[in-house]
Design a protein around this motif. Structure first.
Motif, PDB file in Angstrom:
ATOM      1  N   ILE A   1      13.159  -1.466   0.856  1.00 16.55           N
ATOM      2  CA  ILE A   1      13.192  -1.427   2.321  1.00 16.55           C
ATOM      3  C   ILE A   1      13.909  -0.170   2.780  1.00 16.55           C
ATOM      4  CG2 ILE A   1      14.031  -2.618   4.387  1.00 16.55           C
ATOM      5  CD1 ILE A   1      13.955  -5.230   2.734  1.00 16.55           C
ATOM      6  N   GLU A   2      13.354   0.483   3.792  1.00 14.07           N
ATOM      7  CA  GLU A   2      14.025   1.689   4.284  1.00 14.07           C
ATOM      8  C   GLU A   2      15.413   1.342   4.809  1.00 14.07           C
ATOM      9  OE1 GLU A   2      14.034   3.891   7.529  1.00 14.07           O
ATOM     10  OE2 GLU A   2      12.894   2.649   8.919  1.00 14.07           O
TER      11      GLU A   2
ATOM     12  N   CYS B   1       7.442   2.062   9.927  1.00 14.06           N
ATOM     13  CA  CYS B   1       7.221   2.100   8.478  1.00 14.06           C
ATOM     14  C   CYS B   1       8.520   1.694   7.779  1.00 14.06           C
ATOM     15  CB  CYS B   1       6.793   3.500   8.038  1.00 14.06           C
ATOM     16  SG  CYS B   1       6.514   3.653   6.260  1.00 14.06           S
TER      17      CYS B   1
ATOM     18  N   SER C   1       8.769   0.681   4.355  1.00  9.05           N
ATOM     19  CA  SER C   1       8.730   0.730   2.884  1.00  9.05           C
ATOM     20  C   SER C   1       9.109   2.120   2.399  1.00  9.05           C
ATOM     21  CB  SER C   1       7.335   0.360   2.375  1.00  9.05           C
ATOM     22  OG  SER C   1       6.341   1.133   3.025  1.00  9.05           O
ATOM     23  N   ARG C   2       9.771   2.157   1.241  1.00 13.43           N
ATOM     24  CA  ARG C   2      10.142   3.411   0.606  1.00 13.43           C
ATOM     25  C   ARG C   2       9.847   3.311  -0.879  1.00 13.43           C
ATOM     26  NH1 ARG C   2       9.942   4.508   5.014  1.00 13.43           N
ATOM     27  NH2 ARG C   2      11.416   5.570   6.379  1.00 13.43           N
ATOM     28  N   GLN C   3       9.361   4.415  -1.445  1.00 15.79           N
ATOM     29  CA  GLN C   3       8.971   4.412  -2.855  1.00 15.79           C
ATOM     30  C   GLN C   3      10.147   4.919  -3.694  1.00 15.79           C
ATOM     31  OE1 GLN C   3       6.868   5.659  -0.254  1.00 15.79           O
ATOM     32  NE2 GLN C   3       6.219   3.506  -0.277  1.00 15.79           N
TER      33      GLN C   3
ATOM     34  N   GLN D   1       1.478   1.854   3.124  1.00 15.33           N
ATOM     35  CA  GLN D   1       2.876   1.562   3.424  1.00 15.33           C
ATOM     36  C   GLN D   1       2.943   0.230   4.148  1.00 15.33           C
ATOM     37  OE1 GLN D   1       5.468   3.375   2.471  1.00 15.33           O
ATOM     38  NE2 GLN D   1       4.380   5.197   1.741  1.00 15.33           N
ATOM     39  N   TRP D   2       4.146  -0.294   4.224  1.00 16.76           N
ATOM     40  CA  TRP D   2       4.384  -1.532   4.952  1.00 16.76           C
ATOM     41  C   TRP D   2       4.974  -1.206   6.309  1.00 16.76           C
ATOM     42  CZ3 TRP D   2       2.581  -6.176   3.392  1.00 16.76           C
ATOM     43  CH2 TRP D   2       2.105  -6.249   2.072  1.00 16.76           C
TER      44      TRP D   2
ATOM     45  N   ASP E   1       8.311  -1.464  -3.940  1.00 10.28           N
ATOM     46  CA  ASP E   1       8.976  -0.613  -2.950  1.00 10.28           C
ATOM     47  C   ASP E   1      10.318  -1.230  -2.548  1.00 10.28           C
ATOM     48  OD1 ASP E   1       6.747   0.933  -3.029  1.00 10.28           O
ATOM     49  OD2 ASP E   1       6.000   0.376  -1.040  1.00 10.28           O
TER      50      ASP E   1
ATOM     51  N   LEU F   1      11.656  -4.800  -1.259  1.00 10.94           N
ATOM     52  CA  LEU F   1      10.776  -5.387  -0.264  1.00 10.94           C
ATOM     53  C   LEU F   1      10.239  -6.701  -0.828  1.00 10.94           C
ATOM     54  CD1 LEU F   1       9.685  -4.585   2.541  1.00 10.94           C
ATOM     55  CD2 LEU F   1       7.740  -3.546   1.386  1.00 10.94           C
TER      56      LEU F   1
ATOM     57  N   ILE G   1       5.424  -6.320  -5.222  1.00  9.39           N
ATOM     58  CA  ILE G   1       5.641  -4.997  -4.631  1.00  9.39           C
ATOM     59  C   ILE G   1       6.962  -4.418  -5.154  1.00  9.39           C
ATOM     60  CG2 ILE G   1       5.960  -3.724  -2.475  1.00  9.39           C
ATOM     61  CD1 ILE G   1       3.119  -4.801  -2.994  1.00  9.39           C
TER      62      ILE G   1
ATOM     63  N   MET H   1       0.555  -4.405   5.731  1.00  9.88           N
ATOM     64  CA  MET H   1       0.323  -3.191   4.963  1.00  9.88           C
ATOM     65  C   MET H   1      -0.796  -2.400   5.625  1.00  9.88           C
ATOM     66  SD  MET H   1      -0.632  -2.511   0.961  1.00  9.88           S
ATOM     67  CE  MET H   1      -2.400  -2.652   1.213  1.00  9.88           C
TER      68      MET H   1
END
Length: 944
Positions: free
Chosen positions: A551-552, A482, A484-486, A439-440, A549, A493, A547, A184
């Motif tokens: 995963i993208e 990057c 992670s996505r919110q 972000q991760w 978030d 994740l 967490i 992170m």
């Protein structure tokens, strides 16, 4: 009176129609394939063969197919079919990307239309709606792909939203977690305030945007150079809203920086007489003009800018309660250019990738300034609540408020505006911001990921080769990934953060429990389960933050090799080929490479092929606003899918491809030539039997020349298939049909086919060759014209050999068919023939004769090698004349010549005699055979 001998002539007979009627015929053929279970038969036939695996880059499940989809899938299908017919097992598994913002956005649109708040809907319920949306479009797209003739494992495709897929995506992410490649960090990432999430590079597109421009003074606070006392360093930026986040100013290493003292002002200038400004010499004149400074004088060059500190330009702002009363350092950075601006760059580590990296190197503060909606946090002095972009993607009040504040502090030197290319969300089309946020990331340096990826590129075959350099440069300079996505619709994740240490929990047992739960219930388990289900008895859930978030999606698709290639025994890892558009150097090729290199040390592919984009016939991008969209469904219903498939291979797909009515009509004409060739072959084979077949050794020279050409084509076809160069393959096959067959061989042999006796050697030889030609051409063209070749194969009635043309292999062409000496001889013969046919065509155009059979050319040849090549060949038959005279002499002045054929001239006279009522040749003996009135001796013999 003439006698009608039509019924005595062997005219072509076939049920294969001249007009394809493809829009109606193709669905019938699709049904035939379904009825016979073609895909299953191919798999049974291929058992034990060498596997060929083209891994499908997943299209997105959110709409009807466009021409880019059609180009991509047709090219894949041509490759798979050709590899299958070269004796491999080309098991093709199609797939879909199902997670991500576009689908989530569409589902949210439904909520907005109904006046509902998405955040009030239970997460699992919302995710189910997204799943149903994707499932609907997958089913639609499957039928649309089938209509294009794509042969694939449609009953068992892969989908990133399948439970097993989501489980393995988590497992792959778990590998990076366990090897400490996943961490992170707080970095500036491209952020959509409309969609409230970070975006990957592949989700960003660039459009023109009008932005304010400002020139801002940073007063020198301390330095080692007396010239700088009381001076201001000037920066230029198009993002005034980032000034509150400023923590440094950057300069270039090699530039010459000069101190200028203002002596005279223009109207409405914000500069001050007597003030001193520090600028890059090369950019200074433009700054003087933009700042409306009439005159200044140079005070000297500053050779040493080390150790300089500057006052923040918002220092002393009334109402900011001293929030900007601090100094910032002047640093050196290699990204500062002299293309535009002042030679100095304002550094806001929270709002720029370069800025963030420079800030990390120098230990600068990275303040959290704006929230997920693009609004300044309450803790930001003076500007709390200011909005950068609204939820509609429109400019907010932040720029205006900052500009006003800079004027109040006296830091504003000049202001203006400009239009420039700016990053936008490819989904909402709204401008993006760089936003510092936790972000991760997957590190490019930990575990030597960058080195492994670069080596993998060197070990991969790229088609075209330039793709290697493009991807290499991207990997060489890319920042950490990057991942992670919110958002909500994606693979969760799988991370628990220990509250006490702020470190992620790295425990393989926990990862394994998450994978097992996802296998049973999919990613929904993350949101519906108590954390103890994953943490087990070894950890107290109260000690960890779960967490939320996801995963993208590029990690999803980058992991497909793990849950498709490795998980399915009918496939193999690594894939022989990945094939997508050239944009996927920064997309699927890129992320698949990083994911695989990070977990397996190499790329998941042996080769990468890229194709261009589809443009309209004028070379413009297709768009609704231009009204220039050509849809695959429209081509299918108007022309047929085989025309679309022909367009793909007839184009140079390594470049951008154009499509439109005129282009499609041109391809339809090319298709008709190929179809007519197949139709003629079928008609000429009417009632052909094995008893009629003539051994190759007894073939006349002309037939042996055809066999030689087939051996050459076999080499072209196989090399083209190995090189995935179907453009070259199509050109070779098309030219062979149009020039070697229709305009030469078949043109010559029509007389023997139609008029010779059934047991005549030339006729048997020709029919034997035509049978070989039919078998060869239908096989070679099958990967391209999959419907038409199937129709021709069924019309031939050879289903006892194979129920489908696609169950056949490319023909094995005997090496002894190649005869270069014979080919060279016939090249010479064809040279002479071209001069003769050219001369006859002149008389035909002048209406002096109606048919070449009415001609009696005298051919003057003064080249011994041409006379030797002709030898005892019947040049009248070869030139399709009734009579011909060969003269070993220079041609008279009036003779017809071709510039590229030396030593040949032709004088054309009309043939002597009468026209045979059966074969139409003009010969002296016509009418001298009482038992066959009005015929020549050959026809009279046949009739008797």
């Amino acid at each position: 009176m003439s006698t009608d001998y039509k019924d005595t002539v062997f005219l072509p007979k076939t049920d294969f129609p001249m007009r394809g009627g493809l829009p109606k015929k193709e669905p019938e053929i699709l049904q035939h394939w379904s009825d016979i279970g073609l895909f299953e038969k191919l798999r049974a036939q291929s058992k034990g063969r060498e596997k060929f695996t083209l891994h499908d880059g997943p299209p997105y499940a959110n709409g009807h197919l466009h021409m880019g989809h059609a180009l991509n899938k047709v090219l894949k299908d041509v490759i798979n079919r050709s590899q299958q017919m070269m004796g491999k097992d080309a098991h093709y598994v199609p797939g879909w990307d199902c997670h991500g913002l576009p689908i989530e956005w569409k589902v949210e649109e439904g909520y907005r239309a109904r006046g509902q708040d998405k955040d009030e809907v239970p997460v699992v319920e919302f995710r189910q709606e997204c799943r149903e949306f994707a499932d609907k479009w997958i089913n639609i797209q499957i039928e649309e792909f089938k209509r294009l003739g794509i042969e694939a494992d449609w009953e068992k495709p892969y989908r990133t939203m399948d439970f097993a897929s989501e489980a393995l995506i988590v497992k792959e992410m778990g590998k990076f977690l366990m090897n400490k490649g996943l961490y992170m960090g707080t970095k500036a990432v491209l952020w959509s305030v409309v969609e409230k999430t970070a975006l990957a590079d592949a989700e960003v597109e660039y459009h023109e945007l009008k932005s304010p421009t400002i020139w801002v003074r940073f007063p020198v606070a301390s330095s080692n150079h007396e010239l700088l006392e009381g001076a201001s360093i000037v920066i230029w930026t198009t993002t005034p809203w980032t000034i509150p986040a400023n923590r440094a100013v950057a300069r270039g290493e090699e530039f010459e920086y000069v101190v200028y003292e203002v002596t005279e002002l223009g109207e409405n200038s914000l500069a001050k007489v007597g003030e001193r400004l520090v600028l890059n010499r090369e950019l200074s004149e433009q700054v003087r003009i933009d700042a409306k400074i009439e005159a200044w004088k140079e005070r000297g060059v500053v050779s040493d800018l080390s150790g300089v500190t500057l006052n923040h330009p918002l220092g002393g702002l009334v109402g900011a309660e001293g929030g900007f009363d601090y100094q910032v350092p002047l640093l050196t950075a290699d990204f500062v250019t002299n293309d535009a601006g002042t030679g100095f760059v304002h550094i806001a580590p929270s709002h720029g990738a370069d800025d963030n990296e420079l800030g990390r190197q120098h230990g600068l503060e990275v303040p959290m300034m704006i929230d997920e909606g693009g609004v300044y946090y309450d803790h930001v002095p003076f500007f709390a609540g200011a909005c950068v972009y609204t939820q509609e993607g429109k400019a907010g009040d932040a720029n205006g408020r900052v500009i006003k504040a800079l004027i109040e502090t006296g830091a504003m030197l000049a202001k203006g505006s400009m239009r420039h290319s700016y990053p936008h969300s490819w989904r909402s089309k709204a401008p993006l911001v760089f936003r510092s946020t936790p972000q991760w990331f997957i590190s490019m340096e930990t575990n030597d990921l960058r080195k492994k990826a670069l080596k993998a590129i060197d070990d991969t075959r790229f088609i075209p080769e330039k793709g290697s350099n493009r991807l290499y440069k991207m990997i060489e300079g890319r920042p950490d990934w990057c991942v992670s996505r919110q958002r909500v619709w994606g693979v969760p994740l799988p991370i628990f953060m220990e509250k006490k240490t702020g470190e992620p929990l790295r425990d393989q047992k926990v990862v394994d429990r998450i994978v097992a739960a996802f296998n049973e219930e999919g990613g929904d388990a993350w949101f519906s389960s108590d954390p103890s289900r994953f943490l087990g008895n070894d950890y107290n859930p109260d000690d960890f933050e779960q967490i939320q978030d996801v995963i993208e999606v590029w990690f999803d698709s980058g992991s497909t090799h793990s849950f498709v290639l490795e998980a399915r025994p009918e496939l193999k890892w690594p894939a022989d080929l990945y094939l997508e558009g050239s944009d996927q150097h920064r997309g699927w090729f890129h992320t698949s490479l990083l994911e695989s290199a990070g977990t397996r040390g190499r790329a998941p592919y042996d080769a990468v092929l890229t194709h261009g984009f589809v443009l309209d016939n004028k070379g413009r991008k297709m768009s609704k606003s231009l009204g220039n969209i050509t849809a695959p469904a429209e081509i299918n219903s108007r022309y047929g899918a085989d025309i679309l498939r022909l367009w793909v291979v007839a184009s140079d797909y390594s470049q951008d491809l154009r499509v439109g009515d005129e282009i499609l009509k041109f391809q339809a004409d090319a298709y008709r030539r190929l179809r007519n060739t197949l139709r003629f072959l079928l008609g000429s084979l009417s009632e052909f039997s094995e008893a009629e077949r003539l051994p190759i050794a007894e073939m006349p020279e002309l037939e042996q020349w055809v066999l030689h050409r087939l051996s050459e084509l076999d080499g072209v076809v196989r090399k083209s298939c190995e090189d995935y160069d179907f453009h070259a393959m199509f050109q070779a096959l098309h030219n062979f049909c149009a020039l070697d067959l229709s305009a030469f061989y078949l043109d010559i042999r029509k007389d023997a086919l139609y008029c010779d006796a059934a047991d005549n050697l030339e006729r048997r030889a020709c029919r034997t060759i035509i049978d070989i030609l039919f078998d060869s051409l239908t096989a070679w063209l099958a990967p391209i014209l999959c419907f038409t070749t199937e129709e021709a194969w069924l019309a031939r009635g050879k289903t006892s050999e194979a129920e489908s043309v696609h169950l056949r292999a490319f023909p094995e062409i005997p090496s002894e068919w190649q005869n270069d000496a014979l080919a060279s001889r016939w090249d010479s013969v064809r040279e002479v023939r071209r001069v003769v046919t050219g001369a006859i065509e002149v008389l035909r155009s002048e209406k002096k004769i109606g048919s070449s059979l009415q001609a009696r050319p005298a051919v003057y040849i003064n080249r011994n090698e041409l006379l030797t090549a002709i030898g005892d060949l019947d040049m009248a038959d070869i030139c399709i004349t009734s009579q011909i005279e060969l003269v070993n002499a220079d041609a008279p002045e009036e003779a017809y010549r071709l510039n590229d054929v030396d030593g040949v001239g032709v004088v054309v006279d009309t043939a002597e005699g009468e026209k045979c009522e059966r074969c139409w040749k003009v010969l002296p003996d016509v009418g001298s055979h009482p038992h066959a009135e009005g015929t020549c001796s050959r026809c009279a013999d046949v009739l008797s």
